[in-house]
Scaffold this active site. Structure first.
Site, short mmCIF file in Angstrom:
data_model
loop_
_atom_site.label_atom_id
_atom_site.label_comp_id
_atom_site.label_asym_id
_atom_site.label_seq_id
_atom_site.Cartn_x
_atom_site.Cartn_y
_atom_site.Cartn_z
N GLU A 136 27.49 30.68 32.02
CA GLU A 136 26.47 31.31 32.86
C GLU A 136 26.17 32.70 32.33
OE1 GLU A 136 27.64 32.53 36.85
OE2 GLU A 136 29.75 32.21 36.39
N ARG A 177 33.33 30.77 50.25
CA ARG A 177 33.57 31.25 48.88
C ARG A 177 34.45 32.50 48.89
NH1 ARG A 177 28.27 31.98 45.32
NH2 ARG A 177 28.12 33.88 46.52
N LYS A 221 34.42 35.42 43.13
CA LYS A 221 33.52 36.58 43.10
C LYS A 221 34.37 37.84 43.23
CE LYS A 221 28.75 37.22 44.49
NZ LYS A 221 28.06 36.74 43.28
C1 LIG Z 1 27.11 35.84 42.79
C2 LIG Z 1 27.09 35.20 41.47
C3 LIG Z 1 26.18 34.17 41.15
C4 LIG Z 1 25.08 33.74 42.08
O1 LIG Z 1 25.54 33.16 43.27
P1 LIG Z 1 24.60 33.01 44.53
O2 LIG Z 1 25.51 32.49 45.58
O3 LIG Z 1 23.53 32.04 44.20
O4 LIG Z 1 24.03 34.36 44.82
C5 LIG Z 1 26.28 33.58 39.90
N1 LIG Z 1 27.20 33.99 38.99
C6 LIG Z 1 28.07 34.97 39.26
C7 LIG Z 1 29.05 35.37 38.21
C8 LIG Z 1 28.05 35.61 40.50
O5 LIG Z 1 28.92 36.60 40.75
#
Ligand SMILES: *Cc1c(COP(=O)(O)O)cnc(C)c1O
Length: 340
Positions: free
Chosen positions: A220, A82, A184
Site C-alpha cells: 500500500e 480496528r 493503526k
Molecule cells: C488509515 C489508513 C488507511 C486508510 O484506512 P481508512 O479506514 O479507509 O481510512 C490505509 N493505510 C494506512 C497505513 C492507514 O493508516
C-alpha cells in the site's frame, strides 16, 4: 445550530482547534467514565510510555452533513473494532467498542458548529487515539493510558478538481511480515516520514511500498490502500497480512459487488503486473478514492489509460456510489451511516 464563520471550501488539511474533546483515563485496570473538556493540551510526565517507546494507536474518520441536513459518521463500529485490534497488538487496554462509538458521537455533537454544511465539500475529521501516559523507563507496557477524541474541520480533498497522482515504487519498506503494518499505530507513520519527504523531493506524490520479504508484491502507500481495475472491468485489491485494513477499501469492494455488479478480488498483486491494469486508485477516509495516473518503477513508467486528467470510469462509478451512500442520495447498507 449556528455554524462557525469559516470559509469551509477554502479549508486545507490542518489542525484547527474546535471547542470540545473527549478524554477518558485508564488507571488501576479500569477506564473512567470520560468527560468532554475544552482543554486541548495534554500534560504528562517526561517519561510517559508514548514519549519514550511510542506506545500509541489512533483512528481517523469523518463526520459530515448529508443532502437532507443530517450530521452523520460512516461505519464508526469498524473504527472501534480496528482500534481494539491495534491496542491489543501494542499491549494496550481495549477501549470498549460501544463506548468508543458513544465518545465519537458525543464529541461530534459537542462540536456541531464545526461540521461543514452539505455542498461545501469539507468535513469534520475525527481523530480518536490512545497512548501510554505513565512513566516507563524499562521497556514494558504502561500501566496508565489516556483515550481521547478530538475533531478538526478539513477542506475538500479535490480542491479545484480531481488530479491523478504520480507515485513511485519505493525502496524503503513500510511493514515487515508478522510486524505491525496491519495496525493503526503512530510508529508506522514515524518511519514513513523520510520515505515520503524523499518521494516529494523527487517529484512524486506518494510511495508504493512492496512486501518486505520478496519485494515483488504490492502492499500500500503510507496511508492508503490500493484498488486496481482490470481491462475487463474487475476490481482487484492487494491481499497481505501487513496491509492496514482500510474501511474505505472494504466498503468499496462491497459496493463493487453489491451495487455495481462487478467482480472484486482480494489477492496478491505483483509489481510486474501493474502495466496490465486499466485503472488505479488509493482508498482512504480523506479522499475516498484518489486516482493514480502514473506509477514509476525505477525509471519504468506505467501510465494508466485513464490518464492524468480524470478518474477512470470504474473508479468514478465506485467513487460516486460510495459518496452517494455516504451523503444519503443512495440507500446505504444497514449500519453504514450513523446519525448523530
Ligand atoms: C488509515 C489508513 C488507511 C486508510 O484506512 P481508512 O479506514 O479507509 O481510512 C490505509 N493505510 C494506512 C497505513 C492507514 O493508516
Amino acid at each position: 445550530m449556528e455554524k462557525k464563520n469559516i470559509d469551509w471550501a477554502g479549508l486545507g488539511f490542518g489542525y484547527i482547534k474546535t471547542d470540545y474533546r473527549f478524554v477518558s483515563n485508564y488507571k488501576n485496570g479500569a477506564w473512567d467514565e470520560g468527560i468532554l473538556t475544552q482543554e486541548a493540551n495534554v500534560v504528562m510526565n517526561e517519561c510517559a510510555g508514548v514519549l519514550q517507546y511510542a506506545q500509541t494507536v489512533f483512528e481517523g474518520m469523518k463526520a459530515y452533513t448529508t443532502t437532507d441536513g443530517r450530521i452523520v459518521t460512516f461505519r464508526p463500529d469498524l473504527n472501534a473494532e480496528r482500534m481494539e485490534q491495534s491496542a491489543a497488538r501494542l499491549e494496550m487496554p481495549v477501549y470498549p467498542r460501544d463506548k468508543f462509538v458513544e465518545a465519537v458521537l458525543k464529541t461530534v455533537k459537542a462540536n456541531g458548529a464545526y461540521v461543514p454544511p452539505y455542498g461545501s465539500g469539507a468535513t469534520l475529521y475525527v481523530r480518536p487515539f490512545m497512548f501510554g501516559s505513565d512513566s516507563v523507563i524499562g521497556v514494558k507496557p504502561s500501566e496508565e493510558y489516556q483515550f481521547r477524541v478530538f475533531t478538526t474541520p478539513v477542506g475538500p480533498y479535490f480542491k479545484g478538481g480531481v488530479r491523478p497522482l504520480t507515485i513511485r515504487v519505493c525502496d524503503f519498506d513500510r511493514a515487515a511480515p508478522r510486524g505491525t503494518g496491519h495496525i493503526k499505530a503512530g510508529l508506522n507513520y514515524a518511519m514513513s516520514l523520510h520515505a515520503i519527504m524523499d518521494a516529494h523531493q523527487q517529484g512524486y506524490d506518494e510511495n508504493m511500498y512492496l512486501d518486505a520479504a520478496t519485494r515483488t508484491k504490492v502492499e500500500e502507500t503510507g496511508g492508503a490502500n490500493f484498488l486496481f481495475v482490470t481491462r475487463d472491468g474487475k476490481v482487484v485489491t492487494p491481499k497481505s497480512d501487513s496491509i492496514l485494513p482500510s474501511i474505505t477499501r472494504r466498503s468499496l469492494v462491497q459496493v463493487a459487488r453489491e451495487y455495481l455488479g462487478l467482480e472484486a478480488q482480494e489477492r496478491e498483486v505483483y509489481a510486474k503486473e501493474l502495466g496490465e491494469f486499466a485503472e488505479c486508485g488509493l482508498c482512504g477516509t480523506a479522499a475516498v478514492i484518489s486516482p493514480v495516473g502514473k506509477i514509476v518503477d525505477h525509471g519504468k513508467e506505467i501510465i494508466f489509460p485513464s490518464g492524468m486528467e480524470q478518474m477512470g470510469p470504474v473508479t468514478k462509478k465506485l467513487y460516486d456510489t460510495l459518496t452517494g451512500i455516504q451523503m444519503g442520495t443512495i440507500k446505504a447498507p444497514e449500519g453504514w451511516v450513523v446519525e448523530i
